[in-house]
Design an enzyme around this catalytic site. Structure first.
Site, PDB file in Angstrom:
ATOM      1  N   GLU A  64       0.870  -1.175   0.000  1.00 27.30           N
ATOM      2  CA  GLU A  64       0.000   0.000   0.000  1.00 27.30           C
ATOM      3  C   GLU A  64       0.904   1.221   0.000  1.00 27.30           C
ATOM      4  OE1 GLU A  64      -3.161  -0.069  -0.392  1.00 27.30           O
ATOM      5  OE2 GLU A  64      -3.424  -2.232  -0.194  1.00 27.30           O
ATOM      6  N   CYS A  67      -1.666   9.430   2.231  1.00 35.97           N
ATOM      7  CA  CYS A  67      -1.305   8.894   0.916  1.00 35.97           C
ATOM      8  C   CYS A  67      -2.394   9.140  -0.119  1.00 35.97           C
ATOM      9  CB  CYS A  67      -1.002   7.409   1.017  1.00 35.97           C
ATOM     10  SG  CYS A  67      -2.351   6.448   1.728  1.00 35.97           S
TER      11      CYS A  67
END
Length: 473
Positions: free
Chosen positions: A210, A244
């Site tokens: 991720e 993110c």
């Protein structure tokens, strides 16, 4: 104190015993995680504030409630997820039981990140437990207070023979990665991800990554400027841009930019007051090193700062910053910003905006703001990204029914809700056969003949469109 190898062997022994497999055990541990969050909310909030000066509102939304919702969703659905999935059959397998069985992988390693130090450890752990695995957790050493808290709480709520927390920095992580795991789940930077992939390759260990990237926000066509500005400002400066999935830059026309800037200023003052440094709702940069990196990026930029641009290193405070008149080659456009700096790049057409996005690595999230559904659909169909959201930012990742993950350089694999359970499960194809229909089975035995081949093809080949079978017996 146990060595890493001793911890790993202890957990492997527990997994081999089968203790983590029953549904009751899995549900008991998920309920224990719920208790951990409910019993220790004040301590969690205090740790978040020490690490990131994270406002209670943001910590509750993004760290505690997000995990609680995922836990409740998983607890409610786990029994159904664990059931075998039966598949279509052909004539030759008509009497057989053919199904997919989801089985635990074994011992998994979960490496978290510092920006959401609780959510990014416990989120993957939910799926690891639900799938019946043992797990080693490696919280980020950068968010020290949360790392310490997790190392204290996890052993109190989860059985230590099945789950462990290992603390430390890069050296400890490097040593940990020398061991064989059955899956590695990593959240963080692309640079570290490459090292993890190299370490995993030695043992042929599957990996979920991720990562992140530069998430664009394309603003085009008709829309409510004030509402757009508020949603953009919230998504960008939530957790001080250290997300993110935060919008990394904006693409819009010159006219849109000129209308948007006053609305952004107004939204910033409404959210954080005239001085964001004095606002209890505005967090801080995680460390001095990260602060210096952001200020260096801003200093290298040849764009024009129109909002913010200042900071206070002793407080790790960086003002919400908006910068315009950038070139594609600007320093701010060469890497993920991961902080409270928002570049606005002007485009002359929707095609140019889409081309700008497609010329770069695929982002973790892509946002488009527009009241015109045709524009939203066009961007959706002509681009690729980990996730997609129109007329808002970040919120798509809060829904446990949607997979969350990257594509290309922004990551591999996905999680949240059932998707985490699937990530940590092996899908085992099973066929339980009896001794019936032996006359059909005889067709495949030597000596071979054209007649037998014809009958066998008739018995095993898909006859109906969409059957999803295979012509090989």
């Amino acid at each position: 104190m146990e060595s890493q190898k001793q911890v790993i062997e202890r957990l492997r022994t527990a997994f081999r015993s089968g203790v983590t497999t029953p549904l009751h055990f899995r549900l008991t541990q998920l309920e224990a995680l719920l208790s951990l969050l409910e019993d220790n909310e004040p301590q969690i909030l205090e740790a978040m504030h020490k690490d990131l000066a994270k406002p209670k509102f943001e910590a509750v939304l993004s760290e505690i409630d997000l995990v609680v919702n995922d836990l409740c969703y998983t607890i409610s659905n786990l029994h159904n997820w664990m059931q075998p999935s039966y598949v279509g059959k052909n004539l030759a397998t008509k009497l057989d039981d053919c199904f997919v069985r989801r089985e635990p992988l074994g011992l998994v390693l979960i490496i978290g990140a510092w920006n959401y130090p609780l959510q990014l450890i416990l989120g993957p752990l939910i799926g690891a437990i639900a799938a019946g695995n043992c797990a080693i957790l490696k919280p980020s050493e950068i968010s020290k207070a949360t790392e310490q808290l997790l190392s204290e709480l996890i052993p109190k709520y989860l059985p230590q023979e099945c789950y462990a927390v290992i603390c430390g920095g890069a050296e400890e992580t490097k040593l940990l990665l020398e061991n064989r795991f059955d899956h590695i789940f990593y959240t963080g930077s692309q640079a570290v991800a490459r090292s993890i992939l190299q370490a995993a390759a030695v043992h042929l260990t599957p990996v979920t990554l991720e990562l992140g990237g530069k998430c664009p926000c394309l603003i085009y066509g008709r829309l409510d400027i004030k509402a757009a500005a508020k949603r953009l400002v919230w998504a960008k400066f939530f957790n001080v841009g250290q997300s993110c999935v935060a919008p990394d830059y904006v693409l819009c026309s010159t006219e849109m930019r000129d209308a948007l800037l006053p609305a952004i200023r107004e939204a910033l003052e409404e959210f954080y007051g005239p001085e964001a440094q004095q606002s209890p709702d505005y967090g801080r940069i995680i460390t001095d090193r990260h602060y210096d990196r952001l200020m260096e990026l801003l200093g290298k930029s040849e764009g024009k700062v129109v909002i913010g641009g200042d900071g206070a290193k002793e407080d790790r405070y960086m003002a919400p910053t908006v910068i315009v008149d950038l070139k594609e080659s600007d320093a701010l456009m060469q890497e993920e910003i991961f902080g409270p700096i928002l570049p606005i790049i002007t485009i002359e057409s929707l095609d140019q905006g889409i081309s700008f996005i497609n010329q770069r690595e695929k982002p973790l999230a892509l946002y488009v703001f527009s009241d015109e559904s045709q524009i939203v659909t066009t961007v959706l169909e002509r681009t690729s990204s980990g996730g997609f959201c129109s007329n808002d930012g970040i919120v798509h990742m809060t829904l446990p029914g949607l997979p969350f993950g990257g594509v290309g350089a922004s990551g591999m694999g996905s999680y949240h809700g059932r998707w985490t359970f699937e990530t940590f499960s092996h899908r085992r194809g099973c066929m339980l056969r009896g001794w019936g229909l032996e006359r059909i089975s005889m067709l495949r035995y030597p000596p071979y003949s054209e007649r037998r081949l014809g009958w066998l093809r008739w018995a095993t080949t898909a006859k109906k469109k969409g059957w999803g079978g295979c012509s090989v017996m």
